[in-house]
Design a protein around this motif. Sequence first.
Motif, short mmCIF file in Angstrom:
data_model
loop_
_atom_site.label_atom_id
_atom_site.label_comp_id
_atom_site.label_asym_id
_atom_site.label_seq_id
_atom_site.Cartn_x
_atom_site.Cartn_y
_atom_site.Cartn_z
N LEU A 1 0.81 -1.22 0.00
CA LEU A 1 0.00 0.00 0.00
C LEU A 1 0.84 1.27 0.00
CD1 LEU A 1 -2.94 -0.94 2.39
CD2 LEU A 1 -2.94 -0.74 -0.12
N LYS A 2 1.96 1.26 0.71
CA LYS A 2 2.75 2.48 0.76
C LYS A 2 3.50 2.75 -0.53
CE LYS A 2 3.10 2.84 5.77
NZ LYS A 2 3.97 2.84 6.97
N SER A 3 3.52 1.78 -1.44
CA SER A 3 4.04 2.07 -2.78
C SER A 3 3.10 2.99 -3.51
CB SER A 3 4.19 0.76 -3.59
OG SER A 3 5.26 0.00 -3.12
N VAL A 4 1.84 3.01 -3.09
CA VAL A 4 0.82 3.81 -3.77
C VAL A 4 0.56 5.12 -3.05
CG1 VAL A 4 -1.57 3.82 -4.56
CG2 VAL A 4 -0.26 1.69 -4.59
N PHE A 5 0.48 5.05 -1.72
CA PHE A 5 0.01 6.21 -0.98
C PHE A 5 1.09 6.93 -0.17
CE2 PHE A 5 -3.74 3.42 -1.40
CZ PHE A 5 -4.51 4.28 -2.18
N GLY A 6 2.32 6.54 -0.32
CA GLY A 6 3.37 7.25 0.39
C GLY A 6 4.64 6.44 0.46
N VAL A 7 5.63 6.97 1.19
CA VAL A 7 6.92 6.31 1.33
C VAL A 7 7.00 5.67 2.70
CG1 VAL A 7 9.41 6.66 1.34
CG2 VAL A 7 7.97 7.98 -0.23
N ALA A 8 7.35 4.39 2.75
CA ALA A 8 7.50 3.72 4.03
C ALA A 8 8.77 4.20 4.72
CB ALA A 8 7.55 2.21 3.82
N ALA A 9 8.78 4.11 6.04
CA ALA A 9 9.98 4.45 6.79
C ALA A 9 10.97 3.29 6.71
CB ALA A 9 9.62 4.73 8.24
N ALA A 10 12.25 3.62 6.83
CA ALA A 10 13.27 2.57 6.87
C ALA A 10 13.03 1.69 8.08
CB ALA A 10 14.66 3.19 6.93
N PRO A 11 13.18 0.38 7.93
CA PRO A 11 12.96 -0.52 9.07
C PRO A 11 13.93 -0.19 10.21
CG PRO A 11 13.12 -1.76 7.02
CD PRO A 11 13.53 -0.36 6.71
N ALA A 12 13.44 -0.29 11.42
CA ALA A 12 14.32 -0.13 12.58
C ALA A 12 15.29 -1.31 12.65
CB ALA A 12 13.48 -0.06 13.86
N GLU A 13 16.41 -1.09 13.33
CA GLU A 13 17.42 -2.14 13.42
C GLU A 13 16.83 -3.41 14.03
OE1 GLU A 13 20.33 -1.87 12.10
OE2 GLU A 13 20.44 0.29 11.73
N GLU A 14 15.94 -3.26 15.00
CA GLU A 14 15.33 -4.42 15.64
C GLU A 14 14.48 -5.20 14.64
OE1 GLU A 14 14.46 -7.27 18.40
OE2 GLU A 14 15.97 -5.67 18.47
N ALA A 15 13.73 -4.46 13.78
CA ALA A 15 12.92 -5.14 12.76
C ALA A 15 13.80 -5.88 11.77
CB ALA A 15 12.05 -4.11 12.03
N LEU A 16 14.94 -5.30 11.42
CA LEU A 16 15.86 -5.99 10.52
C LEU A 16 16.36 -7.29 11.15
CD1 LEU A 16 18.11 -3.15 9.01
CD2 LEU A 16 16.31 -4.42 7.87
N ARG A 17 16.74 -7.22 12.40
CA ARG A 17 17.26 -8.42 13.07
C ARG A 17 16.19 -9.51 13.17
NH1 ARG A 17 20.07 -4.51 16.20
NH2 ARG A 17 18.37 -4.40 17.72
N GLN A 18 14.94 -9.10 13.38
CA GLN A 18 13.87 -10.06 13.54
C GLN A 18 13.41 -10.66 12.22
OE1 GLN A 18 10.75 -8.08 15.69
NE2 GLN A 18 11.82 -8.17 17.66
N ARG A 19 13.47 -9.86 11.15
CA ARG A 19 12.84 -10.29 9.90
C ARG A 19 13.81 -10.72 8.81
NH1 ARG A 19 7.24 -7.49 8.38
NH2 ARG A 19 7.98 -8.31 6.39
N ILE A 20 14.92 -10.01 8.69
CA ILE A 20 15.80 -10.26 7.54
C ILE A 20 16.66 -11.50 7.80
CG2 ILE A 20 17.61 -9.34 6.07
CD1 ILE A 20 14.83 -8.01 5.78
N VAL A 21 16.61 -12.41 6.86
CA VAL A 21 17.37 -13.65 6.94
C VAL A 21 18.51 -13.59 5.94
CG1 VAL A 21 17.28 -16.16 6.69
CG2 VAL A 21 15.31 -14.93 7.64
N LEU A 22 19.71 -13.89 6.41
CA LEU A 22 20.93 -13.85 5.59
C LEU A 22 21.67 -15.18 5.75
CD1 LEU A 22 22.00 -10.32 6.77
CD2 LEU A 22 21.49 -10.85 4.39
N PRO A 23 22.58 -15.49 4.82
CA PRO A 23 23.40 -16.69 5.00
C PRO A 23 24.28 -16.58 6.25
CG PRO A 23 23.53 -15.87 2.74
CD PRO A 23 22.86 -14.81 3.54
N PRO A 24 24.73 -17.69 6.80
CA PRO A 24 25.58 -17.67 7.99
C PRO A 24 26.80 -16.76 7.82
CG PRO A 24 24.91 -19.91 7.50
CD PRO A 24 24.46 -19.07 6.34
N GLY A 25 27.08 -15.96 8.85
CA GLY A 25 28.24 -15.08 8.84
C GLY A 25 27.94 -13.67 8.36
N PHE A 26 26.76 -13.46 7.74
CA PHE A 26 26.39 -12.14 7.23
C PHE A 26 25.47 -11.44 8.23
CE2 PHE A 26 27.54 -14.38 3.35
CZ PHE A 26 28.21 -13.40 2.61
#
Length: 397
Positions: free
Chosen positions: A31-56
């Motif tokens: 929805l925010k692609s249409v009606f506005g700009v989303a805020a950058a994810p907080a560091e905590e949200a990145l840690r909780q959601r973003i999955v990376l290969p081991p070591g990254f």
Amino acid sequence: MNKAFWYVVLPALLFAFLVQRFGPLAVNLPLKSVFGVAAAPAEEALRQRIVLPPGFSVTVYAADLPGVRMLRFTGTGDLLVSQPNAGAIVLLEKDADGDGHPDGRRQLLTDLSRPHGLDLRNGWLYVAETYGVVRVRYDATQRQTSGAPETVVSGIPGGGNHWSRTLKFGPDGGMYVSVGSSCNVCIEDDPLRATLLRFEPDGTKRQIYATGLRNTVGFDWHPGTRELYGTDNGRDLLGDDFPPCELNRIEKGGFYGWPYANGNRVPDPDYGRGHEADIQRSLPPVYEFRAHVAPLGMVFLKGAGLPQDYRGAALVALHGSWNRSKKQGYEVVSLHFGADGRIAERPFMSGFNIDEDVIGRPVDVAEGPDGAIYVSDDYAGAIYRVRYEVPAAASHN
């Protein structure tokens, strides 16, 4: 026009047009692609959601960059980024103090016409606008331009569906510029549409290098073979799972099928009939992504500090689907090129989309001189830094 038009009014009008033309079930945008700009994810949200290969690991390197698109590092370690909607190129100063963020930022160029791709060569900063290419003298040490931008390429067709122009210099010294199609699927009136063009650095000797490329936003040269590879977005409105988006090995004079064929020479239901010879001579993709994932920027990795199986691999930003009943893409993947010619895809940076809840849309990927990987996100207006650290046990072996 003011920023409110670009960020609020125009997206809302586009959303209404898409729903009216294709129906509500065909439009599935964050929805925010249409009606506005989303805020950058907080560091905590990145840690909780973003999955990376081991070591990254990942952090937000820079925020408050609405619509940020393409990335280019200077020889002194600064990062240049394009903001098409703002008409600007922004300079992010190298993180010399080690706090994980640029030491400064400022607009380097303004009042451009939807600037997108950018590159540096022989003291010039080149920028691809919708209708052409400009360049300006740039001193990387002083972080300054001098003189007014001069037009070196004009006459590129604008308007229509695909406005972005990506620009990179190849190992042969040529300037390559991608020009997407004007439509979802059609017979183009202008032969420069749906192509990759090649110029000399001064903009002369224009060649139509390759054709039948619906929307090749990202391209790069393999560091070992010097072969040119490019992403391509497949057409829309043929269902959730067709056609595939593509990775093509782009050859001079090659024809890649659009609008007559999709994927591996599958005739297009609207334009394939009567063009059997064109379909037969078309070059099929060397790899098929899932349908509608919208692969954009790509880069071949060279860093010696990365795990061995990532050296020579390509990272590709999947911007994410908009006309699929269930969202797909919204991640960065790695492509690994086997000795047998096969290409294997692995998830690299995922978690931007969980159960239809989207916090980011990757656009471009760049390898920094510090060995980190940088990813732009035009949905959140952010740039992420992904770093690899050798596990402690491995470092003693």
